[in-house]
Design an enzyme around this catalytic site. Structure first.
Site, PDB file in Angstrom:
ATOM      1  N   ASP A  53      21.332  69.283 -12.006  1.00 53.48           N
ATOM      2  CA  ASP A  53      21.574  69.974 -10.418  1.00 53.48           C
ATOM      3  C   ASP A  53      20.346  69.304  -9.922  1.00 53.48           C
ATOM      4  O   ASP A  53      19.458  68.795 -10.269  1.00 53.48           O
ATOM      5  CB  ASP A  53      21.521  71.445 -10.734  1.00 53.48           C
TER       6      ASP A  53
ATOM      7  N   ASP B  92      29.953  74.656 -15.572  1.00 51.53           N
ATOM      8  CA  ASP B  92      28.920  74.928 -16.188  1.00 51.53           C
ATOM      9  C   ASP B  92      28.542  76.292 -15.871  1.00 51.53           C
ATOM     10  O   ASP B  92      28.817  76.950 -14.992  1.00 51.53           O
ATOM     11  CB  ASP B  92      27.597  74.081 -15.777  1.00 51.53           C
TER      12      ASP B  92
END
EC number: 2.4.2.29
Length: 377
Positions: A89, A264
């Site tokens: 991320d 996720d």
């Protein structure tokens, strides 16, 4: 990265992501390795649960151990000894989570380190540079995670700045000549027209995949489903769709039904450490005294190392004694549960039996199958 789409049922999609470091079958769940480790697990143990790809956290790995140490090892794969794909991320969500100790401007985000209070600045360019040092197979653009609740005007301003940051992320990614993949992140809160504007702007810039961000941040589940139903069919069909930070097993099922390819969440690992274990019949709270003398496995349908070798009574005992092994065995089980769920969803889409799979998923837990609109493109 190459994305192959094999078959669909309704909006659900069965495919794969092909990287130089390996193939990821989709729909896929990515365990979270925040600091370069899935808590308590070796890479070999994580792989044994069926995971093809991990998520790493740019923000935390930047603060510790930092870019210099990462580059000395080669990249994150070498640092943590995971030689399969990694998605990172951008740090945007972690900055969002800092709350009052950060200041967001057009240039980027000023904040104080949660570790030592040092003043730090993070912007799209720096996020791309950090992820380049990590060797991420999938790089995420730097964006602002629109909070919930937010007025439509607040959500619009946030989304439009994220679009400008998306262009800056793209430009820096290209300047670095990063050979890996870059995903855009669709923002816009719970407002369909803003989601459309965000997606259209991202498609104009051009990305290798598209994530739906800013969900699972406190909004009602109905709003999350509504946004997914609205935006997923508008994402280019030849690009993977990633729902960030989600979620519970039923969220994965409902996301897949609405066309999501990637997920996720820290839930399987965090819940494992707190003694909340997912099974085919629902959640077991292993700290409950009724498991004290139970010789049965957690889940007789599960093929994980924990279920094949240990009883509920033993796991209860480890938890009561605060033994590290208990958290590890619980984590192995929960991660395997999530991967078995994804394997089941993939198989059901392949054979055209997704409706039956979903019905069995809910009824085996004594729950009603949620009604959904007719999901066809």
């Amino acid at each position: 990265m190459k994305f192959e789409l094999d078959t669909t049922q309704g909006r659900a999609r069965r495919g794969r992501l092909i990287f130089e470091r390996g193939t990821v079958e989709t729909p896929a769940f990515m365990p979270v390795g925040t600091y370069g480790t899935v808590k308590g697990m070796t890479p070999e143990e994580v792989r044994a649960t069926g995971a093809d790809i991990l998520l790493g956290n740019t923000f935390h790995l930047w603060l510790r151990p930092g870019e210099e140490i990462m580059r000395k090892h080669g990249d994150l794969h070498d640092f943590m000894n995971w030689q399969r794909p990694i998605l990172t991320d951008s740090g945007g969500f972690q900055v969002f989570s800092l709350g009052d100790i950060r200041k967001i401007t057009e240039e980027g985000v000023h904040f104080r380190s949660p570790i030592n209070g040092e003043k730090i600045f993070l912007d799209p360019e720096k996020s791309m540079q950090i992820q380049d040092s990590l060797g991420s197979d999938v790089v995420m653009i730097f964006d602002e995670c629109t909070p919930y609740p937010a007025t439509e005007d607040e959500a619009r301003k946030s989304m439009q700045m994220s679009l400008r940051w998306a262009q800056r992320s793209r430009d820096e990614f290209d300047r670095l000549e990063n050979p890996n993949s870059l995903f855009g992140i669709i923002q816009g809160g719970v407002y369909e027209d803003l989601r459309d504007e965000s997606l259209n702007g991202l498609v104009d810039i051009g990305f290798d995949g598209y994530a739906v961000g800013g969900l699972a941040v406190g909004e009602p589940k109905e709003d999350m489903h509504r946004i997914l139903e609205h935006v997923c069919p508008k994402i280019p069909a030849d690009k993977p769709r990633y729902l960030m930070g989600v979620g519970k097993p039923e969220d994965l099922v409902e996301g897949v039904r609405r066309g999501v390819d990637m997920f996720d969440c820290v839930m399987p690992t965090r819940n494992a450490r707190n003694g909340h274990l997912f099974t085919s019949e629902g959640v077991i709270k292993i700290r409950n005294a009724r498991h004290r003398d139970d010789t049965s496995p957690l889940d007789d349908k599960c093929d994980c190392y924990t279920c094949k070798n240990y009883s509920r009574a033993y796991l209860y005992h480890l938890d009561r004694c605060n033994e590290i092994l208990g958290a590890r065995l619980n984590t192995i089980h929960n991660l395997r549960y999530y991967q078995r769920l994804m394997e089941g969803l993939r198989g059901a889409i392949e054979t055209g039996t997704l409706d039956a799979f979903v019905t069995e998923f809910y009824t085996s837990q004594g729950r009603e199958v949620p009604e959904v609109p007719e999901l066809t493109d």
